[in-house]
Write an enzyme that holds these catalytic residues in place. Structure first.
Site, PDB file in Angstrom:
ATOM      1  N   SER A 182       0.846  -1.184   0.000  1.00  0.00           N
ATOM      2  CA  SER A 182       0.000   0.000   0.000  1.00  0.00           C
ATOM      3  C   SER A 182       0.879   1.229   0.000  1.00  0.00           C
ATOM      4  O   SER A 182       2.105   1.141   0.036  1.00  0.00           O
ATOM      5  CB  SER A 182      -0.915  -0.007   1.225  1.00  0.00           C
ATOM      6  OG  SER A 182      -0.149   0.286   2.374  1.00  0.00           O
ATOM      7  N   LYS A 183       0.226   2.358  -0.017  1.00  0.00           N
ATOM      8  CA  LYS A 183       0.883   3.652  -0.116  1.00  0.00           C
ATOM      9  C   LYS A 183       2.064   3.813   0.863  1.00  0.00           C
ATOM     10  O   LYS A 183       3.104   4.363   0.515  1.00  0.00           O
ATOM     11  CB  LYS A 183      -0.171   4.726   0.163  1.00  0.00           C
ATOM     12  CG  LYS A 183       0.266   6.115  -0.160  1.00  0.00           C
ATOM     13  CD  LYS A 183      -0.299   6.587  -1.480  1.00  0.00           C
ATOM     14  CE  LYS A 183       0.479   7.823  -1.854  1.00  0.00           C
ATOM     15  NZ  LYS A 183       0.568   8.179  -3.185  1.00  0.00           N
ATOM     16  N   ARG A 184       1.887   3.292   2.082  1.00  0.00           N
ATOM     17  CA  ARG A 184       2.940   3.546   3.067  1.00  0.00           C
ATOM     18  C   ARG A 184       4.242   2.814   2.761  1.00  0.00           C
ATOM     19  O   ARG A 184       5.273   3.092   3.347  1.00  0.00           O
ATOM     20  CB  ARG A 184       2.424   3.259   4.487  1.00  0.00           C
ATOM     21  CG  ARG A 184       2.354   1.824   4.866  1.00  0.00           C
ATOM     22  CD  ARG A 184       1.343   1.581   5.985  1.00  0.00           C
ATOM     23  NE  ARG A 184       0.512   0.467   5.613  1.00  0.00           N
ATOM     24  CZ  ARG A 184       0.892  -0.792   5.743  1.00  0.00           C
ATOM     25  NH1 ARG A 184       2.043  -1.080   6.265  1.00  0.00           N
ATOM     26  NH2 ARG A 184       0.105  -1.771   5.353  1.00  0.00           N
ATOM     27  N   GLY A 213       5.719   3.051  -0.083  1.00  0.00           N
ATOM     28  CA  GLY A 213       6.403   3.771  -1.154  1.00  0.00           C
ATOM     29  C   GLY A 213       5.357   4.202  -2.147  1.00  0.00           C
ATOM     30  O   GLY A 213       4.182   3.903  -1.987  1.00  0.00           O
TER      31      GLY A 213
END
Ligand code: GLU
Length: 491
Positions: free
Chosen positions: A243-245, A247
């Site tokens: 997911s976004k966290r 990268g």
């Protein structure tokens, strides 16, 4: 048989890492086999599909170099055919009209939940007398169309997972055409893949549960089954779903951060695939040659940014300087503009002396992992003024009096033309000074590196000296000594 594969993104967001990897595996499979790679935009979800997402996906694929041989075709353009296919199954008796209302279905689902049972449609409308069903439809009662689920298990030989089996009863009679006349996703996919003659369907593991339903539809429609291959999930380094966290998710964000398409493609290929030996650095041609779907791993792949950086660094080092020069000029030009200045002021000669730029790029390109890092290393060789990196100053100018003294002695020693005859002479001058001062060479070289580059890293310092040239070197070294004086005075 010519291989025909496709990538079928839904334009509900940008091209993310997982989608790009699926696209790449299909593309490699097609290129390896001399087959055809089709791009289909699955835009039937009107509420969530956006033209700007389609554009972002096309841009992402173009950046990676994953060119389609056919398409883009748009799923929404096939909606009449999807409907015809559903009605054909209805005509043949492979599907039936379902008059159950949404409220009735919801109530039955609730009831099943209360009883702690799993819910599946109980098939009641499938048992209606044909004449009754026809009469209710003729009277204008709304209906959905449901396909009859098979009595037996559904099995297939997955290209990646081997034998997959969904036992009898695990699929209920599912809707293929809603009462408002819109076809459901699984029907649209099968109708499109069959129509386009796809003989291999390679996609993410998240579609595994759709596959038995789709196989059922192929059979009912009398269309030849493609081979299916389900590519495992990508996890973050913490073992959680990517997911976004972990990268950036959009592949274009990696472009903007200074990754090369070749580095990104190499990295994506190794997300779940391995060549079977210890090779890791591949150019696209090498990937096409080495790729085999049989070597895609069953277990999830782990997204490792560190690895991406390393691979990208290898691709930067391997790229010809002329191919990197444009990016360097662009990055430093953008930075100059952001300060309201012009590249010819901040970096005189950078875009007017291509040969010198190429030489400098060749000198520095072995180390940086991104194009921005490459530009940072090229910058000091052209910069009108140099900025001293704070960390480098802390580390390498930590004895400012000594650093200033060493730099001044060095300037004296390098003042004559002769010192700059070649790299060897420069090396013996610098080492000679250290010997004379009775200090380790690092106590001269480290302050010198910061004076010349403004940074704590550089290629070999003697090559740097040669590439900087005599005049620039002397000016930098003396400027650094003065900066150190000023700093000592205010400390
Ligand atoms: N549109 C689907 C997705 O974006 C892919 C469908 C398929 O590959 O069969 O996940």
């Amino acid at each position: 048989m010519t291989v025909r594969v496709r990538f079928a993104p839904s334009p509900t967001g940008f091209l993310h890492v997982g989608g790009a990897r699926t696209a790449l595996f299909n593309w490699l499979y097609a290129r390896r086999a001399g087959g055809t790679f089709l791009l289909r935009v699955e835009d039937t979800d009107r509420a969530r599909s956006r033209p700007e997402h389609t554009q972002a996906i096309l841009d992402g694929l173009a950046w990676l170099g994953l060119d389609a041989d056919e398409g883009p075709v748009f799923q929404a353009d096939g909606v009449e055919r999807h409907r015809r296919d559903a009605l054909k199954l209805l005509d043949q008796g492979a599907a039936y009209r379902c008059f159950c209302t949404a409220e009735e279905l919801a109530a039955r689902r609730e009831e099943a939940k209360r009883a702690g049972a799993g819910y599946g449609y109980d098939g009641r409308c499938g048992r209606l007398d044909a004449a009754v069903s026809d009469a209710r439809a003729a009277a204008g009662e709304p209906f959905a169309v449901r396909v009859r689920a098979p009595e037996e298990a559904i099995e297939w030989e997955d290209m990646i997972h081997g034998t997959m089996s969904f036992p009898a009863g695990s699929i209920d009679d599912f809707i293929i055409l809603r009462s408002d006349g819109t076809p459901v996703y699984n029907l649209a996919v099968v109708s499109d893949d069959a129509e386009a003659g796809m003989n291999h369907v390679i996609r993410g593991d998240d579609h595994l549960s759709n596959t038995p339903k789709q196989i059922l539809l192929y059979r009912a429609l009398g269309r030849p089954l493609p081979a299916f291959g389900h590519v495992p999930l990508i996890l973050g380094s913490d073992g959680k779903r990517l997911s976004k966290r972990h990268g950036a998710m959009s592949v274009l964000a990696y472009r903007d951060e200074g990754y090369l398409p070749a580095g990104m493609v190499n990295f994506l290929a190794l997300l779940g695939w391995s060549p079977g030996d210890d090779r890791e650095v591949f150019d696209v041609g090498g990937l096409i040659e080495a790729f085999s779907i049989g070597r895609v791993l069953k277990k999830s792949a782990v997204f490792d940014l560190e690895k991406l950086g390393w691979l990208n660094g290898r691709h930067i080092a391997d790229a010809p300087a002329v191919e990197l020069a444009g990016a360097v000029v662009e990055i430093l030009g953008r930075e100059a503009r952001e300060e309201g200045r012009d590249l010819s002021e901040t970096h005189p000669g950078l875009d007017s002396s291509p040969e010198r730029l190429a030489r400098i790029i060749d000198l520095v390109k072995g180390r940086p992992r991104t194009l921005s890092a490459l530009a940072r290393q090229v910058s000091p060789f052209f910069a009108a003024t140099i900025r001293y990196d704070e960390d480098a100053v802390k580390r390498f100018w930590k004895r400012p009096e000594e650093a200033a003294f060493h730099l001044r002695r060095l300037a004296e020693r390098l003042a004559g033309e002769a010192a700059f005859r070649d790299v060897q002479t420069l090396e013996s001058e610098v080492r000679g000074l250290a010997a004379e001062l009775e200090v380790g060479a690092g106590r001269v070289i480290n302050p010198l590196r910061v004076a010349l580059m403004g940074q704590g890293v550089s290629p070999g310092i003697f090559e740097v000296l040669e590439a900087m040239g005599r005049e620039r070197t002397l000016a930098r070294v003396l400027a650094a000594a003065r900066a150190l004086d000023a700093w000592i005075a205010t400390a």
